[in-house]
Design a protein around this motif. Structure first.
Motif, mmCIF file in Angstrom:
data_model
loop_
_atom_site.group_PDB
_atom_site.id
_atom_site.type_symbol
_atom_site.label_atom_id
_atom_site.label_comp_id
_atom_site.label_asym_id
_atom_site.label_seq_id
_atom_site.Cartn_x
_atom_site.Cartn_y
_atom_site.Cartn_z
ATOM 1 N N VAL A 1 13.736 1.132 -13.998
ATOM 2 C CA VAL A 1 12.643 1.257 -13.028
ATOM 3 C C VAL A 1 11.354 0.749 -13.653
ATOM 4 O O VAL A 1 11.044 1.083 -14.799
ATOM 5 C CB VAL A 1 12.451 2.738 -12.607
ATOM 6 C CG1 VAL A 1 11.290 2.871 -11.630
ATOM 7 C CG2 VAL A 1 13.734 3.284 -11.983
ATOM 8 N N GLY A 2 10.622 -0.066 -12.898
ATOM 9 C CA GLY A 2 9.300 -0.504 -13.323
ATOM 10 C C GLY A 2 8.286 -0.170 -12.242
ATOM 11 O O GLY A 2 8.532 -0.426 -11.062
ATOM 12 N N VAL A 3 7.168 0.447 -12.623
ATOM 13 C CA VAL A 3 6.130 0.739 -11.628
ATOM 14 C C VAL A 3 4.773 0.297 -12.168
ATOM 15 O O VAL A 3 4.527 0.324 -13.377
ATOM 16 C CB VAL A 3 6.052 2.242 -11.273
ATOM 17 C CG1 VAL A 3 7.304 2.695 -10.551
ATOM 18 C CG2 VAL A 3 5.804 3.100 -12.504
ATOM 19 N N TYR A 4 3.917 -0.122 -11.248
ATOM 20 C CA TYR A 4 2.530 -0.454 -11.583
ATOM 21 C C TYR A 4 1.676 0.054 -10.432
ATOM 22 O O TYR A 4 1.886 -0.342 -9.283
ATOM 23 C CB TYR A 4 2.372 -1.965 -11.743
ATOM 24 C CG TYR A 4 0.981 -2.415 -12.130
ATOM 25 C CD1 TYR A 4 0.691 -2.833 -13.435
ATOM 26 C CD2 TYR A 4 -0.054 -2.421 -11.187
ATOM 27 C CE1 TYR A 4 -0.583 -3.241 -13.788
ATOM 28 C CE2 TYR A 4 -1.343 -2.823 -11.537
ATOM 29 C CZ TYR A 4 -1.595 -3.236 -12.836
ATOM 30 O OH TYR A 4 -2.863 -3.644 -13.173
ATOM 31 N N PHE A 5 0.751 0.948 -10.739
ATOM 32 C CA PHE A 5 -0.121 1.481 -9.692
ATOM 33 C C PHE A 5 -1.483 0.829 -9.796
ATOM 34 O O PHE A 5 -2.139 0.899 -10.832
ATOM 35 C CB PHE A 5 -0.249 3.003 -9.822
ATOM 36 C CG PHE A 5 1.078 3.706 -9.764
ATOM 37 C CD1 PHE A 5 1.888 3.587 -8.644
ATOM 38 C CD2 PHE A 5 1.532 4.462 -10.836
ATOM 39 C CE1 PHE A 5 3.129 4.216 -8.584
ATOM 40 C CE2 PHE A 5 2.764 5.100 -10.785
ATOM 41 C CZ PHE A 5 3.566 4.979 -9.661
ATOM 42 N N GLY A 6 -1.898 0.172 -8.739
ATOM 43 C CA GLY A 6 -3.180 -0.522 -8.740
ATOM 44 C C GLY A 6 -3.008 -1.822 -7.987
ATOM 45 O O GLY A 6 -1.913 -2.129 -7.498
ATOM 46 N N LEU A 7 -4.089 -2.581 -7.858
ATOM 47 C CA LEU A 7 -4.019 -3.887 -7.204
ATOM 48 C C LEU A 7 -3.872 -4.934 -8.280
ATOM 49 O O LEU A 7 -4.611 -4.921 -9.263
ATOM 50 C CB LEU A 7 -5.300 -4.154 -6.420
ATOM 51 C CG LEU A 7 -5.468 -3.395 -5.113
ATOM 52 C CD1 LEU A 7 -6.851 -3.658 -4.529
ATOM 53 C CD2 LEU A 7 -4.396 -3.805 -4.109
ATOM 54 N N PHE B 1 14.819 -1.238 -9.958
ATOM 55 C CA PHE B 1 13.858 -0.930 -8.898
ATOM 56 C C PHE B 1 12.449 -1.152 -9.460
ATOM 57 O O PHE B 1 12.089 -0.583 -10.491
ATOM 58 C CB PHE B 1 14.018 0.518 -8.435
ATOM 59 C CG PHE B 1 13.022 0.925 -7.384
ATOM 60 C CD1 PHE B 1 13.220 0.558 -6.057
ATOM 61 C CD2 PHE B 1 11.879 1.637 -7.720
ATOM 62 C CE1 PHE B 1 12.298 0.917 -5.087
ATOM 63 C CE2 PHE B 1 10.950 1.993 -6.759
ATOM 64 C CZ PHE B 1 11.160 1.638 -5.432
ATOM 65 N N ILE B 2 11.688 -2.014 -8.783
ATOM 66 C CA ILE B 2 10.347 -2.360 -9.269
ATOM 67 C C ILE B 2 9.345 -2.188 -8.136
ATOM 68 O O ILE B 2 9.563 -2.691 -7.024
ATOM 69 C CB ILE B 2 10.313 -3.810 -9.779
ATOM 70 C CG1 ILE B 2 11.205 -3.921 -11.023
ATOM 71 C CG2 ILE B 2 8.877 -4.250 -10.107
ATOM 72 C CD1 ILE B 2 11.371 -5.332 -11.534
ATOM 73 N N LEU B 3 8.266 -1.484 -8.412
ATOM 74 C CA LEU B 3 7.279 -1.224 -7.367
ATOM 75 C C LEU B 3 5.861 -1.512 -7.858
ATOM 76 O O LEU B 3 5.475 -1.096 -8.954
ATOM 77 C CB LEU B 3 7.381 0.242 -6.916
ATOM 78 C CG LEU B 3 6.317 0.735 -5.937
ATOM 79 C CD1 LEU B 3 6.960 1.546 -4.818
ATOM 80 C CD2 LEU B 3 5.237 1.579 -6.618
ATOM 81 N N LEU B 4 5.111 -2.251 -7.044
ATOM 82 C CA LEU B 4 3.674 -2.442 -7.264
ATOM 83 C C LEU B 4 2.969 -1.859 -6.051
ATOM 84 O O LEU B 4 3.267 -2.234 -4.915
ATOM 85 C CB LEU B 4 3.354 -3.938 -7.376
ATOM 86 C CG LEU B 4 1.880 -4.357 -7.222
ATOM 87 C CD1 LEU B 4 1.003 -3.755 -8.312
ATOM 88 C CD2 LEU B 4 1.758 -5.883 -7.230
ATOM 89 N N GLY B 5 2.049 -0.931 -6.280
ATOM 90 C CA GLY B 5 1.376 -0.348 -5.126
ATOM 91 C C GLY B 5 0.231 0.538 -5.541
ATOM 92 O O GLY B 5 0.118 0.939 -6.700
ATOM 93 N N ALA B 6 -0.608 0.834 -4.570
ATOM 94 C CA ALA B 6 -1.709 1.748 -4.804
ATOM 95 C C ALA B 6 -1.910 2.548 -3.531
ATOM 96 O O ALA B 6 -1.639 2.054 -2.442
ATOM 97 C CB ALA B 6 -2.978 0.983 -5.153
ATOM 98 N N ARG C 1 0.867 -1.160 0.000
ATOM 99 C CA ARG C 1 0.000 0.000 0.000
ATOM 100 C C ARG C 1 0.909 1.216 0.000
ATOM 101 O O ARG C 1 1.916 1.245 0.711
ATOM 102 C CB ARG C 1 -0.857 0.030 1.269
ATOM 103 C CG ARG C 1 -2.083 -0.848 1.209
ATOM 104 C CD ARG C 1 -2.991 -0.623 2.423
ATOM 105 N NE ARG C 1 -2.376 -1.001 3.673
ATOM 106 C CZ ARG C 1 -2.134 -0.171 4.682
ATOM 107 N NH1 ARG C 1 -2.483 1.106 4.603
ATOM 108 N NH2 ARG C 1 -1.555 -0.594 5.783
ATOM 109 N N LEU C 2 0.563 2.237 -0.775
ATOM 110 C CA LEU C 2 1.393 3.438 -0.773
ATOM 111 C C LEU C 2 0.879 4.365 0.323
ATOM 112 O O LEU C 2 0.035 5.219 0.082
ATOM 113 C CB LEU C 2 1.341 4.112 -2.151
ATOM 114 C CG LEU C 2 1.852 3.253 -3.317
ATOM 115 C CD1 LEU C 2 1.805 4.033 -4.623
ATOM 116 C CD2 LEU C 2 3.275 2.752 -3.051
ATOM 117 N N SER C 3 1.364 4.120 1.537
ATOM 118 C CA SER C 3 0.954 4.980 2.646
ATOM 119 C C SER C 3 2.179 5.261 3.504
ATOM 120 O O SER C 3 3.173 4.527 3.450
ATOM 121 C CB SER C 3 -0.149 4.305 3.467
ATOM 122 O OG SER C 3 0.391 3.671 4.599
#
Ligand code: ADP
Length: 474
Positions: free
Chosen positions: A347-353, A322-327, A298-300
């Motif tokens: 860098v890889g990012v994915y925003f969501g569930l 650097f790889i991030l999955l979060g919402a 969770r991005l908190s």
């Protein structure tokens, strides 16, 4: 032992965090110890496939008798009942965060109690979770006091995250079907001017649990107590920390269907294929000897992402992916999106569930960052252990209970751990990780230490059972 387990989210149907995983796994593990378990959860509007219709429930609420449809499902020795009340639970994809949350979950709590009457015998224990069910023991001790059906029912409340306290307007007590004089006094729900459902659960339950031993201690201190530390110290003899397990039917790299390849501690070759697959998914060049530092979260602020933000550039300069999955918090989304736009090959990012991607990241990563400010239990560091992805964590709550700092001399330890909430301390541990990664023998020993650890639910289930036995006897 006959248990009613009441919870506001349940994987795979509804989930905002670890609570949903606990709700899916703990009842199953309890059933395996011989407990008769019935789970009660809302049927949110999007859960159109959940259960089969079994009847209509009537519950006094809002100065009238309200009805809800009940759906049922039986799996793994557990019966689950879904409460379908469109006025309260049909809100798009959202579980929480509505202005009328107090009424929604007061109704949920009240209707779960009514559901208990369906099964002939009263439950020995009603076990609720977090603020959403905090009013259950309050109802039993006030509105339902004197109701012979509930005379011998004991209550347990589990605290999965003390930060969420279920605030409500005290003037709504009569609307919820509770006496207005529950506001103040020693049993009062008043907390800093408003009412708190969690306070109700803390005061009125026969026993309290939380999700790690360390967190059980921490929440009794002002630093981690969210102003409820004094209340919790008052109840310390009834408060037990029980570390969450993980469901290895779901999280096991030897069997995980989400992965490009499967692997075991004895043969880690599949993990490299998973890493290649992961890098391709994010459109990055596949350089398998370059370490991949990953996050699923969770991005908190709770998760220590301001520390990650402070070290992000240094991670890239040190030569890692650097790889991030979060919402969650848009501030973090903006930052990490900017990072990825500046260095798209690293860098890889994915925003969501994204459940499948969470598994793929656990398998394809080399190190998992979890520098939380506080962490009641934390599941991702435990998944990381199983997937041979070395966790780098801050020593707090369940992170402190599950991760031992690696000792190069003795070869003991399953991860890397720092104490002070400080970006430089985090970066030191990342550098240490990057150095160890360059020593394949040592790295594999560290990975195996983690992969061999067993955090299955069976142990936790027996501890919960002991809590139920105790409150029943009392
Ligand atoms: P919390 O409950 O505080 O969010 P936990 O570590 O206890 O933290 O549990 C988080 C759970 O949510 C894990 O099962 C994790 O895999 C999952 N999760 C978190 N963010 C995502 C995401 N963006 N996509 C998929 N799963 C996620």
């Amino acid at each position: 032992m006959n248990l009613l387990f009441v919870v506001s989210e349940l994987a795979p149907y509804s989930k905002t965090g670890g609570l949903a995983d606990v709700a899916a796994a703990l009842p199953k593990a309890l059933a395996a110890t011989g407990v008769t378990v019935r789970v009660v959860t809302p049927r949110y509007g999007f859960m159109t496939a959940a259960g089969e219709y079994v009847g209509e429930l009537r519950a006094p609420f809002g100065f009238q008798v309200q009805t809800a449809r009940v759906f049922r499902e039986a799996r793994h020795g557990v019966e689950t009942f879904f409460i379908d009340a469109p006025a309260y639970f049909h809100r798009g994809r959202k579980l929480y965060g509505e202005p009328d949350d107090p009424a929604r979950f007061a109704f949920f709590s009240r209707s779960a109690i009514e559901l208990a009457r369906w099964f002939g015998e009263p439950p020995d224990v009603i076990h609720g979770n977090d603020w959403m069910t905090g009013l259950i023991p309050v109802y039993l001790r006030s509105a339902l006091r004197g109701d012979p059906f509930f005379a011998r029912v004991a209550t347990v409340t589990s605290i999965h995250n003390l930060a969420f306290q279920g605030f409500f307007d005290l003037r709504d007590l009569p609307y919820f079907g509770l006496p207005g004089d529950l506001q103040r006094g020693p049993d009062g729900l008043e907390f800093g001017g408003a009412g708190s459902m969690l306070k109700g659960g803390i005061l009125a339950s026969d026993a309290l649990t939380t999700v790690s031993e360390r967190y059980a201690q921490e929440i009794q201190t002002p630093e981690y107590g969210f102003r409820m530390d004094a209340l919790l110290r008052m109840r310390r003899h009834d408060l037990v920390g029980i570390l969450n397990g993980v469901d290895y039917d779901e999280w096991n790299p030897a069997t995980d269907a989400h992965l490009a390849a499967r692997y075991t501690p004895a043969d880690l070759s599949g993990k490299r294929l998973c890493k290649a697959d992961l890098l391709k998914r994010f459109g990055m060049p596949v350089e398998l000897d370059r370490p991949a530092i990953v996050i699923v979260s969770r991005l908190s602020d709770q998760k220590g992402l301001d520390l990650v933000r402070d070290v992000a550039w240094r991670i890239l300069h040190a030569g890692a992916y650097f790889i991030l999955l979060g919402a969650g918090d848009p501030r973090y989304e903006v930052f990490f999106q900017h990072l990825r736009d500046t260095a798209p090959r690293r860098v890889g990012v994915y925003f969501g569930l994204n459940e499948a991607l969470a598994h793929q990241i656990e398998a394809g990563g080399d190190m998992f960052l979890m520098p939380s400010a506080y962490e009641p239990c934390g599941l991702n560091q435990i998944y990381s252990l199983k997937y041979g992805t070395v966790p780098i964590v801050r020593a707090t709550g369940g992170l402190d209970d599950t991760i031992q700092d690696f000792d190069r001399v003795t070869g003991t330890g399953n991860g890397l751990k720092f104490r002070a909430y400080n970006a430089n301390r985090l970066m030191e541990k990342i550098y240490e990780g990057l150095l160890l990664y360059r020593q394949p023998e040592t790295w594999r020993a560290l990975q195996r230490n983690g992969m061999q650890a067993d955090f299955s639910w069976a142990r936790a289930a027996w501890k919960y059972r002991a809590v139920y036995e105790r409150v029943r006897a009392a």
